[in-house]
Scaffold this active site. Structure first.
Site, short mmCIF file in Angstrom:
data_model
loop_
_atom_site.label_atom_id
_atom_site.label_comp_id
_atom_site.label_asym_id
_atom_site.label_seq_id
_atom_site.Cartn_x
_atom_site.Cartn_y
_atom_site.Cartn_z
N ASP A 1 -64.16 -30.84 65.76
CA ASP A 1 -64.80 -30.26 64.59
C ASP A 1 -65.30 -31.36 63.66
OD1 ASP A 1 -65.20 -27.73 63.07
OD2 ASP A 1 -63.89 -28.69 61.61
N GLU B 1 -68.78 -32.13 67.54
CA GLU B 1 -69.74 -31.39 66.72
C GLU B 1 -70.42 -32.42 65.82
OE1 GLU B 1 -69.82 -27.72 63.49
OE2 GLU B 1 -68.28 -29.24 63.38
C1 NOJ Z 1 -67.29 -26.45 61.75
C2 NOJ Z 1 -66.76 -25.18 62.32
O1 NOJ Z 1 -67.52 -24.82 63.43
C3 NOJ Z 1 -66.82 -24.17 61.20
O2 NOJ Z 1 -66.55 -22.87 61.66
C4 NOJ Z 1 -65.84 -24.59 60.13
O3 NOJ Z 1 -65.92 -23.71 59.04
C5 NOJ Z 1 -66.15 -26.00 59.64
N1 NOJ Z 1 -66.41 -26.91 60.72
C6 NOJ Z 1 -64.98 -26.55 58.85
O4 NOJ Z 1 -63.90 -26.83 59.68
#
Ligand code: NOJ
Length: 532
Positions: free
Chosen positions: A209, A267
């Site tokens: 993440d 990500e």
């Molecule tokens: C990215 C995640 O995909 C999302 O759902 C989340 O709210 C944020 N990061 C914070 O962790």
């Protein structure tokens, strides 16, 4: 696929948003045993791996992305035994399990943060997070002007143990998600424990993440406060994509390299090709999420640019391309592409394009059913984006509504409990898995066929050749296939050849306007598409 290429290089990752996949215990929220019970469906579909959204202990302010204990399962989803059962059952079906890892922040309920609140300024406990004194005479102003991705300031002031207002802590997301201090070696040690904890249980890696987060610009300089979209392009934003983040990825990679076949998928919301590719160096991430297709309109020229840029970026490091059209953070593509029959037809066409592309793909649960976003009433919304924006942004709940499996009315076999955590629209009766499996013309049947063709590809080449095409169309050759997409207002003539699959009805030898894609084997195509 050649024998020595890693399993993930052409994998189909199926994203399981655990809250919304299948509920085994009747509380209206999906869980791990629910996922295990539906593995045969994923096998039927042709998934190679699951990406499981966070299932670790959490107060669920951000549905699991606020982690209170990274090495245990939240009771909402089951327990460690349920996770073990899922991993075993998945492996029996040759499906790998990857989990979400949230290293940028914890929950405010994490024992570290609770200890930091009690310990006070300048303590070792506070040094695990980013605490600072405020500005102004009485420290009443936040330490800098950073804003939270979810809206509002990125700093919250704490009440010190003596009852007085005190320091501020940084949270790039919700106030209940304090950012960790990655200058503290203890944070690294703890992450290593977490990685090994899950890898030792047979998990095959992680989706990381906010992988371009974690490190912050030294000195925490003010940012240029422009429009703060949910995920904006970081550019020279001091909150993201700071050079020292690469040290963290190298650390993660060293741990993963101890485990055969373990993969790290980051990500990475970074759009500069060279900067994106830096995350894919041989000792960092194996794969980086590529959001270009998510951000591109249904328009041939723009799509072609997105594909070219994606391939050019990974080529800089000889890395594997990845593709995705949706996930739990963005509007579902049926809606993005215009909604209704047109949106669905375009989404199917784009699925065919995505599945023809070289590399790994990520399919979000429900995408294979052609689900659209759901317009939910205000009173059921749960996303922190909705609350932090003061109701100006509706947030992401509309793409997270539970999966319709069977039956004629909500909860459509998702749960025994009609009170599902988000309400399911009665109109989904025609979109259930059960209904679509029995209909050769359904979106699900279309996905199954496309995935089957994809599995039949040989080689791991990442080359793609563009074939001359009318301005509103795309035609490319890749891995023994030719794929065509007509995004224009006029029909285009098909190349000669044996059609393997079309995303919609063909009209004679013509690809209908606006909404159709087509796939054929290269060997049978003797000429490029001709303009009518
Ligand atoms: C990215 C995640 O995909 C999302 O759902 C989340 O709210 C944020 N990061 C914070 O962790």
């Amino acid at each position: 696929m050649s024998d020595d290429s890693p399993w993930w290089s052409r994998a189909v990752f199926y994203q399981v948003y655990a809250r919304s996949f299948a509920d085994s215990d009747g509380d209206g929220v999906g869980d791990l045993d629910g996922v295990a019970a539906r593995l045969d469906y994923l096998k039927l579909l042709g998934a190679d791996a699951i990406w499981l959204n966070p299932v670790t202990v959490s107060p669920m302010v951000d549905h699991g992305y606020d982690v209170a204990d990274p090495r245990d399962i939240d009771p909402l989803f089951g327990d460690l035994d349920a996770l073990d059962r899922l991993v075993t059952a998945a492996h029996q079906r040759a499906i790998k399990v990857t989990m979400d890892l949230v290293p940028n922040h914890t929950s405010s309920q994490h024992r570290w943060f609770q200890a930091a609140l009690v310990a006070g300024a300048d303590s070792t406990q506070r040094d695990r997070y980013i605490f600072r004194d405020g500005r102004g005479d009485d420290g009443a102003l936040p330490p800098n002007n950073w804003v939270s991705v979810f809206g509002g300031p990125a700093w919250t002031r704490v009440t010190e143990p003596d009852g007085n207002p005190g320091q501020w802590y940084l949270h790039l997301f919700d106030a209940e998600q304090p950012d960790l201090n990655w200058d503290n070696p203890e944070v690294f040690e703890d992450l290593e424990r977490t990685l090994r904890f899950w890898l030792d249980r047979g998990v095959h890696g992680f989706r990381i993440d906010v992988a371009h987060g974690m490190a912050k610009a030294p000195g925490l300089p003010d940012m240029e406060v422009a429009e703060n979209k949910l995920f904006s392009d970081p550019g020279d934003d001091p909150r993201f994509n700071v050079e020292s983040v690469h040290e963290i990825h190298r650390f993660i990679r060293r741990v993963l390299d101890d485990y055969d076949g373990a993969v790290a998928v980051g990500e990475v919301w970074v759009y500069d090709n060279a900067q994106f590719a830096a995350y894919l160096r041989h000792d960092e991430l194996h794969l980086g999420f590529n959001f270009r297709l998510v951000r591109t309109e249904y328009e041939a020229r723009a799509l072609r640019d997105a594909i070219d840029n994606s391939l050019a970026a990974v080529a800089l490091e000889g890395a594997t391309p990845t593709w995705t059209l949706s996930n739990h953070d963005v509007e579902r593509e049926v809606t993005r592409y215009g909604g209704g029959a047109t949106g669905l037809a375009r989404a199917r066409a784009m699925a065919l394009v995505m599945l023809a592309l070289p590399g790994a793909v990520f399919v979000y649960n429900g995408e294979e059913l052609g689900l659209a976003n759901v317009d939910l009433p205000d009173e059921v919304l749960q996303d922190p984006v909705w609350f932090r924006s003061g109701g100006r942004e509706r947030g992401r709940d509309g793409c997270r509504v539970p999966m319709p499996w069977s039956g004629e009315q909500p909860p459509f076999g998702f749960s025994d409990n009609p009170d599902t955590w988000l309400p399911m629209p009665p109109q989904w009766a025609s979109l259930t898995v059960e209904r679509q499996l029995g209909d050769p013309g359904s979106t699900l049947s279309f996905f199954r066929r496309a995935l089957k063709i994809r599995r039949g590809f040989t080689g791991t080449g990442t080359e793609l050749q563009w074939v001359d095409a009318p301005a509103d169309a795309l035609i490319f050759r890749v891995e023994g296939l030719v794929c065509a997409l007509n995004a224009g207002a006029e029909p285009i003539a098909l190349p000669d050849g044996d059609v393997l699959l079309t995303s919609g009805p063909l009209v004679g030898g013509w690809l209908p306007p606006d909404t159709a894609a087509w796939l054929a084997p290269v060997r049978s195509v003797s000429s490029a598409a001709r303009c009518p």
